[in-house]
Write a protein that holds these residues in place. Structure first.
Motif, PDB file in Angstrom:
ATOM      1  N   MET A   1       0.827  -1.176   0.000  1.00 59.17           N
ATOM      2  CA  MET A   1       0.000   0.000   0.000  1.00 59.17           C
ATOM      3  C   MET A   1       0.871   1.237   0.000  1.00 59.17           C
ATOM      4  SD  MET A   1      -3.299   0.178   2.185  1.00 59.17           S
ATOM      5  CE  MET A   1      -4.102  -1.174   2.822  1.00 59.17           C
ATOM      6  N   ASN A   2       0.331   2.257  -0.535  1.00 54.58           N
ATOM      7  CA  ASN A   2       1.022   3.523  -0.618  1.00 54.58           C
ATOM      8  C   ASN A   2       0.734   4.325   0.656  1.00 54.58           C
ATOM      9  OD1 ASN A   2       2.018   5.991  -1.270  1.00 54.58           O
ATOM     10  ND2 ASN A   2       1.075   6.080  -3.282  1.00 54.58           N
ATOM     11  N   ALA A   3       1.784   4.788   1.327  1.00 55.64           N
ATOM     12  CA  ALA A   3       1.604   5.541   2.577  1.00 55.64           C
ATOM     13  C   ALA A   3       1.178   6.974   2.332  1.00 55.64           C
ATOM     14  CB  ALA A   3       2.896   5.518   3.380  1.00 55.64           C
ATOM     15  N   ASN A   4       1.271   7.434   1.122  1.00 48.69           N
ATOM     16  CA  ASN A   4       0.898   8.811   0.799  1.00 48.69           C
ATOM     17  C   ASN A   4      -0.472   8.839   0.148  1.00 48.69           C
ATOM     18  OD1 ASN A   4       3.423   9.909   1.596  1.00 48.69           O
ATOM     19  ND2 ASN A   4       4.300   9.053  -0.267  1.00 48.69           N
ATOM     20  N   PRO A   5      -1.214   9.914   0.345  1.00 51.22           N
ATOM     21  CA  PRO A   5      -2.510  10.009  -0.323  1.00 51.22           C
ATOM     22  C   PRO A   5      -2.343   9.874  -1.828  1.00 51.22           C
ATOM     23  CG  PRO A   5      -2.271  11.761   1.287  1.00 51.22           C
ATOM     24  CD  PRO A   5      -0.931  11.080   1.172  1.00 51.22           C
ATOM     25  N   SER A   6      -3.211   9.088  -2.434  1.00 49.76           N
ATOM     26  CA  SER A   6      -3.116   8.884  -3.876  1.00 49.76           C
ATOM     27  C   SER A   6      -3.910   9.961  -4.603  1.00 49.76           C
ATOM     28  CB  SER A   6      -3.672   7.509  -4.246  1.00 49.76           C
ATOM     29  OG  SER A   6      -5.060   7.473  -4.022  1.00 49.76           O
ATOM     30  N   ALA A   7      -3.809   9.934  -5.917  1.00 52.11           N
ATOM     31  CA  ALA A   7      -4.581  10.878  -6.728  1.00 52.11           C
ATOM     32  C   ALA A   7      -6.068  10.618  -6.551  1.00 52.11           C
ATOM     33  CB  ALA A   7      -4.191  10.732  -8.192  1.00 52.11           C
ATOM     34  N   ALA A  11     -12.381  14.709  -4.442  1.00 57.56           N
ATOM     35  CA  ALA A  11     -13.767  14.721  -3.945  1.00 57.56           C
ATOM     36  C   ALA A  11     -14.685  13.923  -4.868  1.00 57.56           C
ATOM     37  CB  ALA A  11     -14.252  16.154  -3.822  1.00 57.56           C
ATOM     38  N   ASP A  12     -14.316  13.787  -6.153  1.00 59.53           N
ATOM     39  CA  ASP A  12     -15.172  13.071  -7.095  1.00 59.53           C
ATOM     40  C   ASP A  12     -14.830  11.586  -7.191  1.00 59.53           C
ATOM     41  OD1 ASP A  12     -12.738  13.298  -8.380  1.00 59.53           O
ATOM     42  OD2 ASP A  12     -13.606  13.792 -10.332  1.00 59.53           O
ATOM     43  N   ASP A  13     -14.051  11.066  -6.257  1.00 61.85           N
ATOM     44  CA  ASP A  13     -13.650   9.670  -6.269  1.00 61.85           C
ATOM     45  C   ASP A  13     -14.875   8.784  -6.061  1.00 61.85           C
ATOM     46  OD1 ASP A  13     -12.243   7.308  -6.195  1.00 61.85           O
ATOM     47  OD2 ASP A  13     -11.527   7.586  -4.147  1.00 61.85           O
ATOM     48  N   SER A  14     -15.168   7.943  -7.036  1.00 59.29           N
ATOM     49  CA  SER A  14     -16.365   7.106  -6.950  1.00 59.29           C
ATOM     50  C   SER A  14     -16.077   5.706  -6.434  1.00 59.29           C
ATOM     51  CB  SER A  14     -17.021   7.015  -8.334  1.00 59.29           C
ATOM     52  OG  SER A  14     -16.121   6.398  -9.248  1.00 59.29           O
ATOM     53  N   PRO A  33     -18.014   6.656   6.239  1.00 64.10           N
ATOM     54  CA  PRO A  33     -16.792   7.376   6.610  1.00 64.10           C
ATOM     55  C   PRO A  33     -15.577   6.448   6.738  1.00 64.10           C
ATOM     56  CG  PRO A  33     -18.391   7.415   8.417  1.00 64.10           C
ATOM     57  CD  PRO A  33     -19.073   6.818   7.240  1.00 64.10           C
ATOM     58  N   PHE A  34     -15.798   5.224   7.213  1.00 66.03           N
ATOM     59  CA  PHE A  34     -14.696   4.274   7.342  1.00 66.03           C
ATOM     60  C   PHE A  34     -14.102   3.942   5.978  1.00 66.03           C
ATOM     61  CE2 PHE A  34     -13.040  -0.075   7.467  1.00 66.03           C
ATOM     62  CZ  PHE A  34     -12.158   0.005   8.517  1.00 66.03           C
ATOM     63  N   ILE A  35     -14.961   3.617   5.019  1.00 63.11           N
ATOM     64  CA  ILE A  35     -14.505   3.243   3.680  1.00 63.11           C
ATOM     65  C   ILE A  35     -13.844   4.426   2.977  1.00 63.11           C
ATOM     66  CG2 ILE A  35     -15.337   2.575   1.381  1.00 63.11           C
ATOM     67  CD1 ILE A  35     -17.348   0.737   2.870  1.00 63.11           C
ATOM     68  N   GLU A  36     -14.436   5.606   3.080  1.00 63.00           N
ATOM     69  CA  GLU A  36     -13.838   6.786   2.450  1.00 63.00           C
ATOM     70  C   GLU A  36     -12.455   7.066   3.031  1.00 63.00           C
ATOM     71  OE1 GLU A  36     -16.845   9.753   3.017  1.00 63.00           O
ATOM     72  OE2 GLU A  36     -17.879   9.196   1.155  1.00 63.00           O
ATOM     73  N   HIS A  37     -12.330   6.987   4.336  1.00 63.13           N
ATOM     74  CA  HIS A  37     -11.039   7.227   4.980  1.00 63.13           C
ATOM     75  C   HIS A  37     -10.034   6.141   4.599  1.00 63.13           C
ATOM     76  CE1 HIS A  37      -8.332   8.914   7.954  1.00 63.13           C
ATOM     77  NE2 HIS A  37      -8.086   7.668   8.351  1.00 63.13           N
ATOM     78  N   PHE A  38     -10.457   4.899   4.587  1.00 63.56           N
ATOM     79  CA  PHE A  38      -9.580   3.779   4.245  1.00 63.56           C
ATOM     80  C   PHE A  38      -8.973   3.957   2.853  1.00 63.56           C
ATOM     81  CE2 PHE A  38      -8.728  -0.370   2.420  1.00 63.56           C
ATOM     82  CZ  PHE A  38      -8.032  -1.015   3.437  1.00 63.56           C
ATOM     83  N   PHE A  39      -9.794   4.294   1.874  1.00 66.38           N
ATOM     84  CA  PHE A  39      -9.320   4.357   0.492  1.00 66.38           C
ATOM     85  C   PHE A  39      -8.575   5.645   0.151  1.00 66.38           C
ATOM     86  CE2 PHE A  39     -12.287   0.830  -0.108  1.00 66.38           C
ATOM     87  CZ  PHE A  39     -11.418  -0.035  -0.751  1.00 66.38           C
ATOM     88  N   ARG A  40      -8.507   6.607   1.055  1.00 67.16           N
ATOM     89  CA  ARG A  40      -7.733   7.822   0.797  1.00 67.16           C
ATOM     90  C   ARG A  40      -6.265   7.509   0.554  1.00 67.16           C
ATOM     91  NH1 ARG A  40     -10.514  11.190   5.376  1.00 67.16           N
ATOM     92  NH2 ARG A  40     -12.361  11.802   4.229  1.00 67.16           N
ATOM     93  N   ARG A  41      -5.761   6.469   1.181  1.00 68.28           N
ATOM     94  CA  ARG A  41      -4.340   6.130   1.076  1.00 68.28           C
ATOM     95  C   ARG A  41      -4.075   4.824   0.344  1.00 68.28           C
ATOM     96  NH1 ARG A  41      -0.843   9.381   3.963  1.00 68.28           N
ATOM     97  NH2 ARG A  41      -1.899  10.862   5.290  1.00 68.28           N
ATOM     98  N   VAL A  42      -5.072   4.325  -0.362  1.00 61.81           N
ATOM     99  CA  VAL A  42      -4.881   3.115  -1.154  1.00 61.81           C
ATOM    100  C   VAL A  42      -4.646   3.532  -2.604  1.00 61.81           C
ATOM    101  CG1 VAL A  42      -5.915   0.947  -1.931  1.00 61.81           C
ATOM    102  CG2 VAL A  42      -6.311   1.748   0.404  1.00 61.81           C
TER     103      VAL A  42
END
Length: 84
Positions: A1-7, A11-14, A33-42
């Motif tokens: 996994m990438n430790a940095n926020p990905s592209a 806000a339009d991430d579906s 909120p859990f899923i949105e937060h989880f995928f911010r760094r995937v």
């Protein structure tokens, strides 16, 4: 996994919404909120490893696991990908 926020943190991430939709009626109020937060760094490459249904199942398992945790008591879950 990438430790940095990905592209994919736009806000339009579906993708998180598609995973949430895959959960269907089993989604809890904390799921979004859990899923949105989880995928911010995937990273996108890591997201592509599984389809949204598989990610939904993993998110349901993670949510169930963290819901069991009591303050001050560690939880440990071990996964063996090779059956004995």
């Amino acid at each position: 996994m990438n430790a940095n926020p990905s592209a994919a943190t736009r806000a339009d991430d579906s993708f998180p919404l598609a995973v949430l939709t895959a959960l269907g009626a089993t989604a809890t109020p904390l799921a979004r909120p859990f899923i949105e937060h989880f995928f911010r760094r995937v990273a996108d490459d890591d997201r592509a490893v599984h389809d949204t249904v598989a990610w939904g199942g993993m998110m349901r398992g993670l949510l169930d696991f963290v819901r069991l945790r009591k303050t001050g008591v560690p939880n440990l879950r071990v996964f063996n990908p090779v059956p004995d």
